[in-house]
Design an enzyme around this catalytic site. Structure first.
Site, PDB file in Angstrom:
ATOM      1  N   ASP A  20       0.860  -1.184   0.000  1.00 52.98           N
ATOM      2  CA  ASP A  20       0.000   0.000   0.000  1.00 52.98           C
ATOM      3  C   ASP A  20       0.893   1.229   0.000  1.00 52.98           C
ATOM      4  O   ASP A  20       1.942   1.254   0.677  1.00 52.98           O
ATOM      5  CB  ASP A  20      -0.915   0.013   1.227  1.00 52.98           C
ATOM      6  CG  ASP A  20      -2.102   0.951   1.060  1.00 52.98           C
ATOM      7  OD1 ASP A  20      -3.224   0.461   0.869  1.00 52.98           O
ATOM      8  OD2 ASP A  20      -1.899   2.190   1.116  1.00 52.98           O
ATOM      9  N   LEU A  69     -17.434  -9.462  -1.131  1.00 55.91           N
ATOM     10  CA  LEU A  69     -17.168  -9.516   0.306  1.00 55.91           C
ATOM     11  C   LEU A  69     -18.055  -8.517   1.029  1.00 55.91           C
ATOM     12  O   LEU A  69     -18.063  -7.335   0.703  1.00 55.91           O
ATOM     13  CB  LEU A  69     -15.696  -9.192   0.587  1.00 55.91           C
ATOM     14  CG  LEU A  69     -14.651 -10.017  -0.170  1.00 55.91           C
ATOM     15  CD1 LEU A  69     -13.255  -9.508   0.142  1.00 55.91           C
ATOM     16  CD2 LEU A  69     -14.784 -11.496   0.174  1.00 55.91           C
ATOM     17  N   ARG A  70     -18.786  -8.994   2.023  1.00 51.93           N
ATOM     18  CA  ARG A  70     -19.613  -8.109   2.836  1.00 51.93           C
ATOM     19  C   ARG A  70     -18.831  -7.725   4.092  1.00 51.93           C
ATOM     20  O   ARG A  70     -18.363  -8.599   4.822  1.00 51.93           O
ATOM     21  CB  ARG A  70     -20.909  -8.807   3.233  1.00 51.93           C
ATOM     22  CG  ARG A  70     -21.783  -9.224   2.065  1.00 51.93           C
ATOM     23  CD  ARG A  70     -22.854 -10.201   2.511  1.00 51.93           C
ATOM     24  NE  ARG A  70     -22.245 -11.447   3.003  1.00 51.93           N
ATOM     25  CZ  ARG A  70     -22.939 -12.427   3.590  1.00 51.93           C
ATOM     26  NH1 ARG A  70     -24.237 -12.298   3.766  1.00 51.93           N
ATOM     27  NH2 ARG A  70     -22.317 -13.519   4.009  1.00 51.93           N
ATOM     28  N   LEU A 101     -34.030  -7.401   2.032  1.00 55.65           N
ATOM     29  CA  LEU A 101     -35.414  -6.951   1.985  1.00 55.65           C
ATOM     30  C   LEU A 101     -35.790  -6.465   3.391  1.00 55.65           C
ATOM     31  O   LEU A 101     -36.500  -7.136   4.138  1.00 55.65           O
ATOM     32  CB  LEU A 101     -36.331  -8.096   1.541  1.00 55.65           C
ATOM     33  CG  LEU A 101     -37.728  -7.707   1.061  1.00 55.65           C
ATOM     34  CD1 LEU A 101     -37.651  -6.899  -0.233  1.00 55.65           C
ATOM     35  CD2 LEU A 101     -38.581  -8.949   0.835  1.00 55.65           C
ATOM     36  N   GLY A 161     -25.879   2.474   2.875  1.00 66.33           N
ATOM     37  CA  GLY A 161     -24.710   3.346   2.867  1.00 66.33           C
ATOM     38  C   GLY A 161     -23.484   2.523   2.583  1.00 66.33           C
ATOM     39  O   GLY A 161     -23.541   1.515   1.879  1.00 66.33           O
ATOM     40  N   CYS A 206     -19.753   0.704  -1.077  1.00 68.49           N
ATOM     41  CA  CYS A 206     -20.048  -0.084  -2.273  1.00 68.49           C
ATOM     42  C   CYS A 206     -21.367   0.287  -2.941  1.00 68.49           C
ATOM     43  O   CYS A 206     -21.386   0.729  -4.089  1.00 68.49           O
ATOM     44  CB  CYS A 206     -20.042  -1.573  -1.931  1.00 68.49           C
ATOM     45  SG  CYS A 206     -18.398  -2.220  -1.592  1.00 68.49           S
ATOM     46  N   LYS A 237     -21.846   3.989  -4.351  1.00 67.41           N
ATOM     47  CA  LYS A 237     -20.871   4.247  -5.410  1.00 67.41           C
ATOM     48  C   LYS A 237     -21.168   3.409  -6.649  1.00 67.41           C
ATOM     49  O   LYS A 237     -21.161   3.915  -7.778  1.00 67.41           O
ATOM     50  CB  LYS A 237     -19.465   3.939  -4.888  1.00 67.41           C
ATOM     51  CG  LYS A 237     -18.372   3.945  -5.928  1.00 67.41           C
ATOM     52  CD  LYS A 237     -17.032   3.612  -5.311  1.00 67.41           C
ATOM     53  CE  LYS A 237     -16.931   2.166  -4.888  1.00 67.41           C
ATOM     54  NZ  LYS A 237     -16.757   1.239  -6.045  1.00 67.41           N
TER      55      LYS A 237
END
Length: 450
Positions: free
Chosen positions: A30, A154-155, A270, A277, A280, A283
């Site tokens: 990074d 990925l959540r 649902l 928000g 992901c 956007k």
């Protein structure tokens, strides 16, 4: 295989550590040297359940390293996973400058052939531009590059489990060699032939093997945006039905439970509340709309889903005004700052947008979140932060649940009732039971329920 992961954010850090967990030799790079410094000292710059255990194990076994030097990271990898940010620009398009920067680095620093894998969420046809950029920037080199698209699903909050136990793995490739390389990378996941750190000491839950879906690069890129945009529409649809249920005296929880039992629809996403928000869905929805418009396709339904989501804050502020009458100078507790539970991510968090709407009206905000407060303090230094939900609620004239952390459901609500100046709950996530809160003596407001 030796793999370099460019970008050590939410996606890159999970991807790199999990690839190391399943047996690969991984370097995470990074350009933010302070982030790499934290990682090299044993810290983690994000909160993600299970990630600390995976990183610690992979590092101890010598399969995971962190580096801020792009030349070293790129030269050592057989495959390069691009996991950099693609934030929205003012017009809604995805900012792909970081992808271009990586292409330049890879093309100029690579000393041997590389498989370059898009993991970042990008608009369709980005892979073609990436190929062109690698060719242009590497025109003085004899190194050959192949490109693959491998969108992430990925959540946040369950990202480690999602990587190690996915329902599907999508790879967009242009030749059999790239597909074979991608299959070799993911073989331990496809065969579930690794020691899972998530479910130890118990065994992993049984279920079908992950689906291996091979597509073109353009299709793979489109799949990610199509998936996230559909989920955004599903949330907005649930919120529209909630508004109607509220007007008609129906219970949205009963309605959505029954609707979700239809296997063609399902219960996932649902759910009515303050809206979606995070980094992901908002956007990706915007980028998908702009992609469609540039392609001459009318995606009005996505525009409407976005509008519905933006109105959730307005509707909830109206509920607060109606309940409190006057907001100015009244202490209000806010429980939850992250955009969803089990993460410290506050990017595009509805809770922060709600607080920003209440500050100009003179509300005295006291907030609490189990993981996100340090990040929130940097963007909202003007509010008060509490050490516990109970401290936030003390003497408050209203308590807002803005993020549905499971631990909030199990609070000592009798204690909170007795400590509040007025026992008023404004539940923006429909986390609690209206009947139970009423029985405890609270005035209780939520979305789509009497």
């Amino acid at each position: 295989m030796k793999i370099s992961v460019i970008g050590a954010g939410y996606v890159g850090l999970v991807t790199g550590s999990c690839l190391a967990e399943i047996g690969h030799d991984v370097v995470c790079m990074d350009k933010d040297a302070s982030k790499i410094d934290v990682l090299n000292k044993g810290g983690i710059p994000i909160y993600e359940p299970g990630l600390e255990k995976v990183i610690e194990k992979a590092r101890k076994e010598g399969r995971l390293r962190f580096n801020a030097n792009p030349a070293e990271a790129i030269s050592g990898g057989d495959a390069i996973f691009i996991c950099v940010g693609t934030p929205p620009m003012p017009n809604g398009d995805a900012d792909l400058s970081a992808i271009d920067d990586v292409a330049r680095l890879v093309a100029t620093e690579a000393k041997s052939s590389k498989l370059v894998v898009e993991k970042s969420t990008v608009p369709a046809r980005t892979g073609q531009e990436l190929k062109r950029a690698l060719s242009v920037y590497g025109r003085k080199s004899t190194v050959k590059f192949s490109v693959a698209s491998n969108p992430e699903f990925l959540r946040e909050g369950t990202a480690v489990e999602d990587f190690l136990h996915p329902d599907r793995i999508v790879v967009g490739v242009e030749d059999e060699t790239a597909e074979r390389q991608m299959r070799d990378i993911y073989r331990p996941v496809l065969e579930q032939s690794f020691s899972c750190p998530v479910h130890l000491p118990a065994s992993c839950p049984s279920g079908p093997d992950p689906a291996w879906l091979v597509t073109t690069i353009n299709s793979a890129e489109l799949i990610k945006h199509a998936s996230n945009s559909f989920l955004a529409m599903k949330i907005s649809y649930a919120n529209m039905v909630a508004d109607l249920a509220e007007k008609l005296g129906a219970d949205i929880e009963e309605v959505l439970h029954a609707v979700g039992k239809d296997p063609r629809i399902g219960t996932s996403f649902l759910r009515a509340g303050l809206g979606f928000g995070g980094f992901c869905l908002p956007k990706d929805l915007q980028a998908f709309v702009h992609l469609a418009e540039r392609s001459g396709v009318d995606f009005t339904m996505l525009r409407e889903a976005e509008k519905v989501n933006h109105r959730r804050i307005d509707l909830f502020v109206d509920k607060i005004r109606e309940a409190l009458w006057v907001i100015r100078e009244k202490p209000i507790a806010v429980l939850g700052l992250a955009f969803k539970p089990n993460t410290d991510d506050i990017r595009f968090a509805p809770a922060l947008d709600l607080i920003r709407r209440l500050i100009p009206e003179g509300a005295r905000i006291r907030a609490y979140d189990p993981q996100a407060m340090e990040k929130a303090k940097k963007v909202l230094p003007e509010i008060e932060y509490s050490e516990s939900p109970y401290e936030a609620a003390k003497d408050a004239e209203g308590l807002i649940i803005a993020t549905e952390w499971g631990q909030f459901r199990d609070l000592d609500w009798e204690r909170i009732r007795d400590d509040m100046a007025r026992p008023l709950i404004l539940d923006a996530r429909n986390l609690l039971s209206p009947r139970e809160m009423k029985a405890l003596g609270f005035e209780y407001h939520s979305f789509g329920r009497r």
